[in-house]
Every structure is written in structure tokens, then in C-alpha cells.
Design an enzyme around this catalytic site. Structure first.
Site, PDB file in Angstrom:
ATOM      1  N   ASN A 148     -53.237 -43.454  11.964  1.00 37.91           N
ATOM      2  CA  ASN A 148     -51.910 -43.984  11.627  1.00 37.91           C
ATOM      3  C   ASN A 148     -51.856 -44.196  10.110  1.00 37.91           C
ATOM      4  O   ASN A 148     -52.437 -45.144   9.600  1.00 37.91           O
ATOM      5  CB  ASN A 148     -51.709 -45.308  12.383  1.00 37.91           C
ATOM      6  CG  ASN A 148     -50.411 -45.999  12.018  1.00 37.91           C
ATOM      7  OD1 ASN A 148     -49.567 -45.438  11.321  1.00 37.91           O
ATOM      8  ND2 ASN A 148     -50.246 -47.222  12.490  1.00 37.91           N
ATOM      9  N   TRP A 149     -51.145 -43.293   9.423  1.00 35.47           N
ATOM     10  CA  TRP A 149     -51.111 -43.365   7.955  1.00 35.47           C
ATOM     11  C   TRP A 149     -50.153 -44.449   7.454  1.00 35.47           C
ATOM     12  O   TRP A 149     -50.086 -44.692   6.247  1.00 35.47           O
ATOM     13  CB  TRP A 149     -50.717 -42.006   7.376  1.00 35.47           C
ATOM     14  CG  TRP A 149     -51.708 -40.904   7.639  1.00 35.47           C
ATOM     15  CD1 TRP A 149     -52.903 -41.020   8.294  1.00 35.47           C
ATOM     16  CD2 TRP A 149     -51.601 -39.524   7.239  1.00 35.47           C
ATOM     17  NE1 TRP A 149     -53.540 -39.808   8.338  1.00 35.47           N
ATOM     18  CE2 TRP A 149     -52.766 -38.854   7.697  1.00 35.47           C
ATOM     19  CE3 TRP A 149     -50.642 -38.783   6.555  1.00 35.47           C
ATOM     20  CZ2 TRP A 149     -52.979 -37.496   7.475  1.00 35.47           C
ATOM     21  CZ3 TRP A 149     -50.855 -37.424   6.339  1.00 35.47           C
ATOM     22  CH2 TRP A 149     -52.020 -36.798   6.797  1.00 35.47           C
ATOM     23  N   LYS A 150     -49.384 -45.028   8.345  1.00 34.22           N
ATOM     24  CA  LYS A 150     -48.417 -46.076   7.964  1.00 34.22           C
ATOM     25  C   LYS A 150     -47.542 -45.590   6.796  1.00 34.22           C
ATOM     26  O   LYS A 150     -47.217 -44.414   6.739  1.00 34.22           O
ATOM     27  CB  LYS A 150     -49.148 -47.387   7.652  1.00 34.22           C
ATOM     28  CG  LYS A 150     -50.039 -47.804   8.833  1.00 34.22           C
ATOM     29  CD  LYS A 150     -50.504 -49.218   8.770  1.00 34.22           C
ATOM     30  CE  LYS A 150     -51.421 -49.481   9.969  1.00 34.22           C
ATOM     31  NZ  LYS A 150     -51.829 -50.860  10.078  1.00 34.22           N
ATOM     32  N   HIS A 203     -45.928 -50.636  17.973  1.00 35.53           N
ATOM     33  CA  HIS A 203     -46.965 -51.083  17.036  1.00 35.53           C
ATOM     34  C   HIS A 203     -46.641 -52.519  16.612  1.00 35.53           C
ATOM     35  O   HIS A 203     -45.474 -52.874  16.447  1.00 35.53           O
ATOM     36  CB  HIS A 203     -47.018 -50.159  15.819  1.00 35.53           C
ATOM     37  CG  HIS A 203     -48.201 -50.440  14.952  1.00 35.53           C
ATOM     38  ND1 HIS A 203     -48.238 -51.509  14.082  1.00 35.53           N
ATOM     39  CD2 HIS A 203     -49.414 -49.831  14.861  1.00 35.53           C
ATOM     40  CE1 HIS A 203     -49.424 -51.535  13.489  1.00 35.53           C
ATOM     41  NE2 HIS A 203     -50.155 -50.518  13.939  1.00 35.53           N
ATOM     42  N   GLU A 251     -46.699 -53.986  13.909  1.00 38.00           N
ATOM     43  CA  GLU A 251     -45.869 -54.113  12.698  1.00 38.00           C
ATOM     44  C   GLU A 251     -44.391 -53.904  13.034  1.00 38.00           C
ATOM     45  O   GLU A 251     -43.507 -54.500  12.414  1.00 38.00           O
ATOM     46  CB  GLU A 251     -46.372 -53.135  11.622  1.00 38.00           C
ATOM     47  CG  GLU A 251     -47.681 -53.637  11.014  1.00 38.00           C
ATOM     48  CD  GLU A 251     -48.655 -52.566  10.575  1.00 38.00           C
ATOM     49  OE1 GLU A 251     -48.247 -51.404  10.369  1.00 38.00           O
ATOM     50  OE2 GLU A 251     -49.857 -52.894  10.446  1.00 38.00           O
ATOM     51  N   GLU A 261     -54.470 -53.321  20.356  1.00 37.50           N
ATOM     52  CA  GLU A 261     -54.692 -53.637  18.943  1.00 37.50           C
ATOM     53  C   GLU A 261     -54.433 -55.123  18.710  1.00 37.50           C
ATOM     54  O   GLU A 261     -53.279 -55.533  18.525  1.00 37.50           O
ATOM     55  CB  GLU A 261     -53.731 -52.840  18.060  1.00 37.50           C
ATOM     56  CG  GLU A 261     -53.878 -51.342  18.161  1.00 37.50           C
ATOM     57  CD  GLU A 261     -53.334 -50.651  16.908  1.00 37.50           C
ATOM     58  OE1 GLU A 261     -54.125 -50.028  16.211  1.00 37.50           O
ATOM     59  OE2 GLU A 261     -52.137 -50.776  16.629  1.00 37.50           O
ATOM     60  N   GLY A 268     -55.845 -54.308   9.845  1.00 41.37           N
ATOM     61  CA  GLY A 268     -55.817 -54.332   8.381  1.00 41.37           C
ATOM     62  C   GLY A 268     -56.518 -55.535   7.773  1.00 41.37           C
ATOM     63  O   GLY A 268     -56.360 -55.804   6.581  1.00 41.37           O
ATOM     64  N   SER A 320     -58.979 -52.411  12.394  1.00 43.75           N
ATOM     65  CA  SER A 320     -60.112 -52.337  11.464  1.00 43.75           C
ATOM     66  C   SER A 320     -61.277 -51.501  11.974  1.00 43.75           C
ATOM     67  O   SER A 320     -62.438 -51.823  11.716  1.00 43.75           O
ATOM     68  CB  SER A 320     -60.583 -53.739  11.066  1.00 43.75           C
ATOM     69  OG  SER A 320     -59.558 -54.424  10.371  1.00 43.75           O
ATOM     70  N   GLY A 380     -56.237 -47.890   8.099  1.00 41.36           N
ATOM     71  CA  GLY A 380     -56.795 -47.715   6.755  1.00 41.36           C
ATOM     72  C   GLY A 380     -57.855 -46.621   6.665  1.00 41.36           C
ATOM     73  O   GLY A 380     -57.828 -45.800   5.731  1.00 41.36           O
TER      74      GLY A 380
END
Ligand code: PGA
Length: 247
Positions: free
Chosen positions: A9-11, A95, A97, A167, A173, A208, A230
Site C-alpha cells: 500500500n503506497w498510500k 483501511h 485511515e 491491521e 506506521g 509495521s 512503509g
């Protein structure tokens, strides 16, 4: 056992050029026959560029978000059919976020899940508890409720045909990972909630994940792979993690 997957997931990172470069580096990797399926989730605006790079590779493409609506006057939104048209096979829904920063409710997430499946995409349903919820011993209840909201809308069988990513929000993160036992306990509870129909459903862990902690996480019986943020932005690190999925 669910089919092994590794998802990156490159966000909201990178330019079109850096996205193309990263996808190119990954696409040069020689995957073994029947190896783990790799999926990358670039920012939406780079999907088309990455889709071209991946055209003849074994890597699958996914989007980080999708509209719950099929088409129409929804300024700024992108439909599931548009994602299919761009070569996407997967889409993340729910997700944390999206849930926390953009206020997506369980109901909205369920509608997005349904829209994705109706268009032929495979949704990766993300679930997980906050630190406060874990401290209050509410983890299992929170995760079960997030999954139930989708089951209520589309039915158990449809949920079992998707992918579920556990998650924990406190691990995303932050550099703090759930221990392999903590992750396995939640994965086992999800497997129990899905019952017989979910025996082969792919369950991913995210939060993470890096090449140092991935091996122990992926050894757990109900963890079939990872959703990596990340550490997916660097080709060598992500490929190292991918190789640990089946090891
Ligand atoms: P992280 O992100 O690996 O950077 O913790 C995971 C995710 O949000 O999917």
C-alpha cells in the site's frame, strides 16, 4: 489455508516517475512458479502509469479506495468499473485511515465492498482496533462488528470470497507490530467467525510489517500474507518480505 498474498500500500506517496520506477524494479523480479501473488496499490493518479508497467508481469494492481456508487454526479469519486478499466484486480476497502481520517462508517465500507465485488474487483477488507479498544479488551468485538457489517449487506459467502486484512490501528506506521501471537489470536477469531465457508479465505496481517518481523508473523497458521505500507516503498525490502510469505 488461504492463498498467499503480499500487498504493498503506497498510500499518498511519490510522483508518476517514482511510481513507474518502483513498479519497474518489482516487475523485474523473477517469481517462482506458484509463488506468492504480489499486489501493489499506487495512488490513484499513478494507476494508469503503473498499469502499463505491469502489463506483462505477474504482479497484480489494486486501488486504495473506491466509490460506493456505480456512476453519476459524485465529484471527485472513482467507480469500481473505472478501476477495472484501468487494469485493477483488487481494491482496499475500510483501511483505518479511510475510517478514522475520512469518517467512513461500517455501512459505507460495506457498500464500497459490494460495489467493488459487483464490478468484478476483489475487495481487501481492512479491519482493526484502536489502542484504546485493545486496552479495553474490545479487540475481538470491534473486529467482529466490522466484518458483520459487510456480511449483513452482502452475505457470508461473498465475504469469504474476498480477502480480509487485520491491521491494528496502533501498529500502522508506528513501528510497533502486533506480536505474532496477538495477530494469530485475532486471525483465528476471524476464521471462526467466517466458519466453514472461510476455511480458504486469505487473511492478511498489516501494521509495521518489515523484513525483520515478517517471518514470524507469516509462520502463524491463520496468517496468509501481509499488507505492507512503509516497507513497500522500497523494492528490495518489499521483495524480501514477499519471499518470507511462503518460506
Ligand atoms: P505500515 O502500513 O506498514 O506503514 O504500518 C500498513 C497499512 O496501513 O496498510
Amino acid at each position: 489455508m488461504g492463498k498467499p498474498l503480499i500487498a504493498g500500500n503506497w498510500k499518498m506517496h511519490g510522483t508518476a516517475e517514482s511510481a513507474r520506477n518502483l513498479a519497474t524494479q518489482l516487475s523485474h523480479h523473477k517469481f517462482q512458479e506458484n509463488a506468492v501473488e504480489m499486489i501493489i496499490f499506487p495512488p490513484l493518479v499513478h494507476i494508469s502509469a503503473v498499469s502499463d508497467v505491469l502489463a506483462n508481469s505477474r504482479i497484480s494492481l489494486g486501488a486504495q479506495n473506491v466509490s460506493q456508487y456505480p456512476n453519476g454526479a459524485y465529484t471527485g469519486e472513482v467507480s469500481a468499473e473505472m478501476l477495472v478499466d484501468q487494469g485493477c484486480k483488487y481494491v482496499l476497502v475500510g483501511h483505518s485511515e479511510r475510517r478514522v481520517v475520512f469518517g467512513e462508517s461500517d455501512q459505507t465500507v460495506a457498500e464500497k465492498f459490494r460495489a467493488a465485488q459487483n464490478a468484478g474487483l476483489i475487495p481487501i477488507l481492512c479491519v482493526g482496533e484502536s489502542l484504546k479498544q485493545r486496552q479495553q479488551d474490545a479487540t475481538f468485538e470491534v473486529v467482529a462488528k466490522q466484518i458483520s457489517a459487510v456480511i449483513d449487506l452482502v452475505g457470508l459467502d461473498k465475504v469469504c470470497q474476498s480477502v480480509i486484512a487485520y491491521e491494528p490501528i496502533w501498529a500502522i506506521g508506528t513501528g510497533e507490530t502486533a506480536s505474532p501471537e496477538q495477530a494469530q489470536d485475532v486471525h483465528a477469531a476471524i476464521r471462526t467467525q467466517l466458519g466453514e465457508a472461510g476455511r480458504l479465505t486469505t487473511l492478511l496481517y498489516g501494521g509495521s510489517v518489515n523484513k525483520g518481523n515478517a517471518a514470524e508473523l507469516f509462520k502463524q497458521p491463520d496468517i496468509n500474507g501481509g499488507l505492507v505500507g512503509g516497507a513497500s516503498l522500497e523494492a528490495d525490502e518489499f521483495l524480501n518480505i514477499a519471499q518470507l510469505v511462503e518460506a
